[in-house]
Design an enzyme around this catalytic site. Structure first.
Site, PDB file in Angstrom:
ATOM      1  N   LYS A  95       0.836  -1.224   0.000  1.00  0.00           N
ATOM      2  CA  LYS A  95       0.000   0.000   0.000  1.00  0.00           C
ATOM      3  C   LYS A  95       0.854   1.250   0.000  1.00  0.00           C
ATOM      4  O   LYS A  95       0.628   2.183   0.758  1.00  0.00           O
ATOM      5  CB  LYS A  95      -0.973   0.003   1.184  1.00  0.00           C
TER       6      LYS A  95
HETATM    7  O1  LIG Z   1      -8.991  -3.046   1.853  1.00  0.00           O
HETATM    8  C1  LIG Z   1      -8.137  -3.853   2.227  1.00  0.00           C
HETATM    9  C2  LIG Z   1      -6.889  -3.934   1.645  1.00  0.00           C
HETATM   10  C3  LIG Z   1      -6.014  -4.888   2.077  1.00  0.00           C
HETATM   11  N1  LIG Z   1      -6.342  -5.746   3.078  1.00  0.00           N
HETATM   12  C4  LIG Z   1      -5.340  -6.764   3.460  1.00  0.00           C
HETATM   13  O2  LIG Z   1      -5.879  -8.060   3.162  1.00  0.00           O
HETATM   14  C5  LIG Z   1      -5.574  -8.976   4.202  1.00  0.00           C
HETATM   15  C6  LIG Z   1      -6.855  -9.445   4.856  1.00  0.00           C
HETATM   16  O3  LIG Z   1      -6.583 -10.396   5.861  1.00  0.00           O
HETATM   17  P1  LIG Z   1      -7.756 -11.332   6.510  1.00  0.00           P
HETATM   18  O4  LIG Z   1      -7.043 -12.085   7.577  1.00  0.00           O
HETATM   19  O5  LIG Z   1      -8.283 -12.224   5.424  1.00  0.00           O
HETATM   20  O6  LIG Z   1      -8.785 -10.412   7.039  1.00  0.00           O
HETATM   21  C7  LIG Z   1      -4.621  -8.240   5.146  1.00  0.00           C
HETATM   22  O7  LIG Z   1      -3.298  -8.482   4.706  1.00  0.00           O
HETATM   23  C8  LIG Z   1      -4.946  -6.781   4.924  1.00  0.00           C
HETATM   24  O8  LIG Z   1      -3.828  -5.943   5.139  1.00  0.00           O
HETATM   25  C9  LIG Z   1      -7.569  -5.674   3.651  1.00  0.00           C
HETATM   26  O9  LIG Z   1      -7.928  -6.445   4.556  1.00  0.00           O
HETATM   27  N2  LIG Z   1      -8.453  -4.722   3.205  1.00  0.00           N
END
Ligand SMILES: O=c1ccn([C@@H]2O[C@H](COP(=O)(O)O)[C@@H](O)[C@H]2O)c(=O)[nH]1
Length: 273
Positions: A95
């Site tokens: 990001k």
């Molecule tokens: O809008 C966003 C952008 C990035 N993320 C990232 O995705 C994963 C989600 O992890 P989970 O354990 O499946 O919830 C994490 O690396 C976030 O930094 C997001 O969640 N939302």
């Protein structure tokens, strides 16, 4: 092969739209890895090996490595994936967003040091802050659009004079002006399926990275209905914690594999794949 081609090949060869998120939380590691200096690498390597058959991509989240001074383990992991799973795209979730001269260094870090196929970037500093990434023509640049967190609405739902919310302005800017080389994607959260559908309607077949199923509770069926492109693809649907920590005992690898397979199948049930 450029990122979008690699992704299309992965969709087709894996029959999966699942992206396995690599968010290695050392506190949740199985006992056999506790205390090992290479624990982060070994955990992620095992997860990639057992879940790769069910995935179209993997997404390491850089903070889980850098917070533990484990960038060298991320580097080794990315090299391992390239050597042992060469057809599996690696999306570095960083990001990033900064002025051009700094962005050049971030782009080098993502694409040269880590050899990632794509990186996530923040659009709010404008085109010149993304240009250094776009100069890596074979790489993917995945722009935050409607993020999965509730607080994303604070800014992303702000409307202009015509009533267009900021996230849709971002989607249009990327699709119509910034994606001149066909290398861009957008991040849209599974927690906002109505917004996924609006983004899809604006951006044609552009790939969408969709986090928010699993631990964040996003609805898989609604996500797939809203986000699929005309060919039934178009999505990298990410799940991290729900797969990584599906098991905590000796069977943690098998549990992760089963969770990945079940998630792939739940996605495909709605997609008709
Ligand atoms: O809008 C966003 C952008 C990035 N993320 C990232 O995705 C994963 C989600 O992890 P989970 O354990 O499946 O919830 C994490 O690396 C976030 O930094 C997001 O969640 N939302």
């Amino acid at each position: 092969m450029i990122f979008t081609q690699k992704l299309e090949c992965a969709w087709s060869s894996s029959g999966s739209l699942l992206t396995v998120g690599l968010d290695p939380d050392t506190k949740r590691f199985p006992a056999e890895l506790q205390g090992r200096p290479d624990a982060i690498f070994e955990f992620c390597r095992s997860i990639v090996d057992v879940t790769a058959p069910y995935a179209c991509a993997v997404k390491p989240q850089i903070a889980y490595f850098s917070a533990h001074r484990a960038e060298d383990q991320l580097e080794e992991l990315c090299a391992y994936i390239l050597a042992h799973h060469p057809d599996l795209p690696v999306i570095l979730d960083a990001k990033r967003g900064d002025i051009g001269s700094t962005a050049e260094q971030y782009a080098r870090e993502a694409f040269e040091r880590y050899q990632a196929d794509a990186v996530t970037v923040n659009p709010y500093m404008g085109f010149d802050s993304l240009q250094p990434y776009l100069e890596w023509k074979s790489k993917g640049v995945i722009v935050l659009c409607r993020t999965s967190n509730a607080g994303g609405s604070d800014l992303q739902f702000l409307e202009d004079a015509e009533g267009t919310p900021l996230y849709l302005k971002v989607a249009s800017l990327v699709a119509e002006r910034w994606n001149t080389n066909g290398q861009c994607g957008l991040v849209v959260g599974a927690t906002f399926p109505d917004e996924i559908a609006k983004v899809r309607a604006r951006v044609g077949s552009m790939p969408l990275l969709i986090p928010g199923i699993g631990a964040q509770g996003g609805d898989i069926s609604a996500t797939v209905r809203a986000g699929r492109d005309a060919g039934g693809n178009g999505m990298m649907i990410n799940s991290s914690r729900a797969i990584l920590y599906a098991g905590s005992g000796d069977d943690w690898r098998e549990a992760a594999a089963l969770a990945a397979r079940a998630t792939r199948d739940a996605i495909n049930a709605e997609r008709g794949g």
